[in-house]
Design a protein around this motif. Structure first.
Motif, short mmCIF file in Angstrom:
data_model
loop_
_atom_site.label_atom_id
_atom_site.label_comp_id
_atom_site.label_asym_id
_atom_site.label_seq_id
_atom_site.Cartn_x
_atom_site.Cartn_y
_atom_site.Cartn_z
N HIS A 116 15.24 5.07 30.47
CA HIS A 116 14.35 3.90 30.57
C HIS A 116 13.79 3.75 31.99
N ALA A 117 14.59 4.10 32.99
CA ALA A 117 14.09 4.04 34.36
C ALA A 117 12.99 5.07 34.58
N ILE A 118 13.17 6.26 34.02
CA ILE A 118 12.16 7.31 34.18
C ILE A 118 10.86 6.94 33.48
N ARG A 119 10.97 6.42 32.26
CA ARG A 119 9.73 6.05 31.56
C ARG A 119 8.99 4.96 32.32
N ALA A 120 9.72 3.97 32.83
CA ALA A 120 9.06 2.90 33.59
C ALA A 120 8.39 3.45 34.84
N GLU A 121 9.07 4.33 35.56
CA GLU A 121 8.49 4.91 36.77
C GLU A 121 7.28 5.77 36.44
N LEU A 122 7.37 6.55 35.37
CA LEU A 122 6.26 7.42 34.99
C LEU A 122 5.02 6.60 34.65
#
Length: 276
Positions: A168-174
């Motif tokens: 979820h952190a990666i998707r938000a950052e992306l």
């Protein structure tokens, strides 16, 4: 809420995400699997995907960008993944051109970007960002032949990490980096990517697809996303593809663990919609 498909196992999250995108899945939709039976890396190599130990996911994006900007998306994705890892896992990751994530001089993950640039598909052009990360892998989880050049977040931080939280952190950052790209262009992303460049100003060896070896100093990617190498004779090379590693061997050629950036990102027809 973004559309998310959770699977116990699949042959390739990128394949499934690409099929979903062709059917009209929206910006931010994702496929995540506990394991992959046929995870793919750069140049058709295999990505090792032990069950419940790594993050194996693919995220669909439909950026409001000119089609010629799509080849730069992999660098934006690499920056997003690195930033998310640093924030959630309290580590200090670096990026290696064009698509690798490093911890303590070893590869911890890679990115596979595949795109359809035709407006004929449902929803129009899109890119699928495939991400493979060694999160909770232990020493014995790696095949013997790659243990000297691969690592995991667990091995470097000494603690387990929640895969869902990392995803979820990666998707938000992306999605945030893509919004920055849309709003401000590539320059801001490029500057922050260069600050995390694992090869910046280091002596490297570039092996071209023709088998030629060029030694020189890495100057980092340019505004077009191409890696610039100043060779030992003072000549500059624009690197579009090929293997680049530290000449002294500190960062080994780990492309068998990595993923590819599609170049030149030609439009796919419906008959060529399977990225495998």
């Amino acid at each position: 809420m973004y559309e998310t498909h959770f699977l116990l196992s699949t042959d390739s999250t990128n394949r499934l995400a690409f099929e979903l995108a062709l059917k009209g899945a929206g910006h931010g939709a994702a496929v995540i699997a506990e394991s992959q039976e046929n995870g793919r890396g750069r140049l058709g190599r295999i990505w090792h995907s032990p069950a419940k130990k790594g993050l194996y996911c693919s995220i669909i994006i439909r950026p409001k960008l000119a089609l010629q900007e799509y080849p730069k998306i992999t660098l934006a994705a690499g920056l997003a993944v690195s930033n998310a890892l640093d924030r959630v896992c309290a580590c200090a990751s670096l990026v290696k051109w064009p698509n690798d994530i490093y911890l303590e001089g070893k590869k911890v993950g890679g990115i596979l970007t595949e795109s359809s640039l035709t407006s004929l598909e449902a929803g129009g052009p899109f890119a699928v960002i495939g991400i493979g990360l060694n999160i909770n892998s232990e020493w014995d989880d790696f095949p013997a032949e790659i243990r000297h050049k691969a690592t995991s977040v667990l091995l470097e931080t000494g603690r387990q990490h929640d895969l869902q939280e990392v995803f979820h952190a990666i998707r938000a950052e992306l999605l945030q980096e893509i919004a920055v790209f849309e709003r401000n262009g590539f320059e801001d992303i490029l500057q922050r990517w260069q600050a995390k460049d694992a090869l910046k100003d280091r002596h490297v060896r570039w092996v071209t697809h023709a088998g030629m070896v060029v030694y020189g100093r890495s100057k980092g990617p340019d505004a077009a996303g191409r890696l610039i190498i100043e060779d030992d004779n003072g000549l500059y090379h624009e690197v579009l593809t090929g293997d680049v590693l530290l000449a002294g061997g500190e960062i080994e050629n780990t492309e068998d663990l990595g993923c590819k950036v599609e170049k030149p990102l030609q439009p796919r027809s419906r008959e060529d919609s399977n990225p495998g």
